[in-house]
Design a protein around this motif. Structure first.
Motif, PDB file in Angstrom:
ATOM      1  N   LEU A 233      33.275  51.951  52.363  1.00 19.46           N
ATOM      2  CA  LEU A 233      34.858  52.230  52.222  1.00 19.46           C
ATOM      3  C   LEU A 233      35.733  51.300  51.821  1.00 19.46           C
ATOM      4  O   LEU A 233      36.599  51.204  50.795  1.00 19.46           O
ATOM      5  N   LEU A 234      35.262  49.881  52.161  1.00 13.27           N
ATOM      6  CA  LEU A 234      36.256  48.609  51.788  1.00 13.27           C
ATOM      7  C   LEU A 234      36.133  48.629  50.100  1.00 13.27           C
ATOM      8  O   LEU A 234      37.166  48.403  49.319  1.00 13.27           O
ATOM      9  N   MET A 235      34.803  48.892  49.503  1.00 10.57           N
ATOM     10  CA  MET A 235      34.760  48.586  48.116  1.00 10.57           C
ATOM     11  C   MET A 235      35.516  49.830  47.324  1.00 10.57           C
ATOM     12  O   MET A 235      36.167  49.683  46.381  1.00 10.57           O
ATOM     13  N   LEU A 236      35.393  51.079  48.109  1.00  8.41           N
ATOM     14  CA  LEU A 236      36.123  52.201  47.567  1.00  8.41           C
ATOM     15  C   LEU A 236      37.797  51.942  47.438  1.00  8.41           C
ATOM     16  O   LEU A 236      38.333  52.154  46.470  1.00  8.41           O
ATOM     17  N   GLY A 237      38.236  51.480  48.359  1.00  5.06           N
ATOM     18  CA  GLY A 237      39.530  50.949  48.711  1.00  5.06           C
ATOM     19  C   GLY A 237      40.102  50.083  47.333  1.00  5.06           C
ATOM     20  O   GLY A 237      40.979  50.317  46.844  1.00  5.06           O
ATOM     21  N   ILE A 238      39.124  48.884  47.356  1.00  5.32           N
ATOM     22  CA  ILE A 238      39.464  47.998  46.276  1.00  5.32           C
ATOM     23  C   ILE A 238      39.390  48.538  44.912  1.00  5.32           C
ATOM     24  O   ILE A 238      40.359  48.121  44.013  1.00  5.32           O
ATOM     25  N   LEU A 239      38.329  49.164  44.668  1.00 10.67           N
ATOM     26  CA  LEU A 239      38.240  50.156  43.449  1.00 10.67           C
ATOM     27  C   LEU A 239      39.427  51.102  43.086  1.00 10.67           C
ATOM     28  O   LEU A 239      39.673  51.011  41.915  1.00 10.67           O
ATOM     29  N   LEU A 240      40.045  51.855  44.203  1.00 15.01           N
ATOM     30  CA  LEU A 240      41.123  52.416  44.024  1.00 15.01           C
ATOM     31  C   LEU A 240      42.419  51.709  43.689  1.00 15.01           C
ATOM     32  O   LEU A 240      43.159  51.957  42.526  1.00 15.01           O
ATOM     33  N   ILE A 241      42.545  50.494  44.177  1.00 17.53           N
ATOM     34  CA  ILE A 241      43.819  49.384  43.753  1.00 17.53           C
ATOM     35  C   ILE A 241      43.574  49.127  42.001  1.00 17.53           C
ATOM     36  O   ILE A 241      44.538  49.061  41.582  1.00 17.53           O
ATOM     37  N   VAL A 242      42.400  48.672  42.084  1.00 16.93           N
ATOM     38  CA  VAL A 242      41.753  48.123  40.560  1.00 16.93           C
ATOM     39  C   VAL A 242      42.402  49.233  39.794  1.00 16.93           C
ATOM     40  O   VAL A 242      42.719  48.968  38.757  1.00 16.93           O
ATOM     41  N   ASN A 243      41.826  50.603  39.907  1.00 15.69           N
ATOM     42  CA  ASN A 243      41.939  51.513  38.865  1.00 15.69           C
ATOM     43  C   ASN A 243      43.811  51.925  38.869  1.00 15.69           C
ATOM     44  O   ASN A 243      44.081  52.116  37.848  1.00 15.69           O
ATOM     45  N   ALA A 244      44.393  51.732  39.773  1.00 14.66           N
ATOM     46  CA  ALA A 244      45.854  51.808  39.907  1.00 14.66           C
ATOM     47  C   ALA A 244      46.667  51.034  39.077  1.00 14.66           C
ATOM     48  O   ALA A 244      47.347  51.331  38.171  1.00 14.66           O
TER      49      ALA A 244
END
Length: 250
Positions: A233-244
């Motif tokens: 989940l932590l990784m997914l959250g980071i990926l979301l912010i990077v993709n934003a």
């Protein structure tokens, strides 16, 4: 059919994402979609990911149906159907950048809190209140950006499901949710012939990937499984912010 470099990349992405999904029960879309978008348009990559999701979920449900918590899955599905339109409203009216950013920070905060050693109070049996909250939030997150998983992890952790029961129950949930998504793509005219070419080419790698993920899942027990889930989940959250911040356009 000749395997072009693009087809090989697509198959490898689907293979890796399927192992992840089979092992943890969620999260393959946020891995597959951004990578697929490097090679094919998003309006092809997203429906392809959902078709793959239906296939994985169907296979696991047949394989491990005895491990599914039927009532839990049913409650989560029903309440998520209420949340999906709310998530779609957020996506349309708030804007993709802010939706991704907000979701990313929420997921990071939640996973960080749990990784710090804080425990969720155990639910001895299904709770309509928690089914409603987690199902609704799952629908909202799913409608906004296809990320149904985090609230489902919360519910599974509170119920103290084993890794095997968690994986199987989530696949029952995703089978219905993903089928609903496929119907929506069909109505929208997004199920084009090229999409089915990519899907059929990817099918041969699904079964070995699912079995590899199942073997990984079987090795994870209790608290260790959910610790790994919180890390995911932590990784997914980071990926979301990077993709934003650095969006992928195709």
């Amino acid at each position: 059919m000749l395997f072009t470099p693009v087809l090989v990349q697509i198959v490898l992405i689907i293979f890796a994402a399927t192992i992840f999904r089979s092992a943890f029960g969620f999260g393959e879309s946020l891995i597959a979609v951004p990578l697929l978008a490097l090679f094919i348009p998003l309006n092809v990559g997203v429906p392809l990911s959902v078709l793959i999701s239906v296939t994985i979920a169907g296979f696991v449900v047949v394989q491990d149906h005895k491990k599914i918590h039927i009532k839990s899955a049913g409650g989560l599905i029903i309440y998520s159907l209420i949340g999906i339109p709310m998530g779609l409203w957020l996506l349309v009216h708030v804007g993709e950048y802010w939706v991704k950013l907000i979701l990313g920070f929420i997921i990071i905060a939640f996973s960080g809190y749990l990784l710090s050693g804080s425990c969720l109070e155990e639910l001895k049996q299904d709770s309509q209140k928690w089914l409603f909250v987690c199902g609704l939030l799952s629908g909202i997150l799913g409608g906004a950006y296809g990320i149904n998983g985090p609230p489902l992890v919360i519910y599974g952790a509170k119920r103290r499901w084993t890794a095997q029961h968690f994986r199987a129950t989530l696949q029952a949930y995703f089978l219905i949710a993903s089928l609903t998504g496929v119907i929506g793509y069909w109505i929208s005219g997004l199920l084009i012939p090229k999409l089915f070419v990519y899907y059929l080419v990817s099918l041969p790698v699904l079964i070995p990937a699912i079995l590899i993920g199942r073997a990984i899942n079987a090795r994870m027990q209790g608290e260790r499984f959910f610790k790994y889930s919180y890390l995911m989940l932590l990784m997914l959250g980071i990926l979301l912010i990077v993709n934003a911040i650095v969006p992928i356009h195709k």
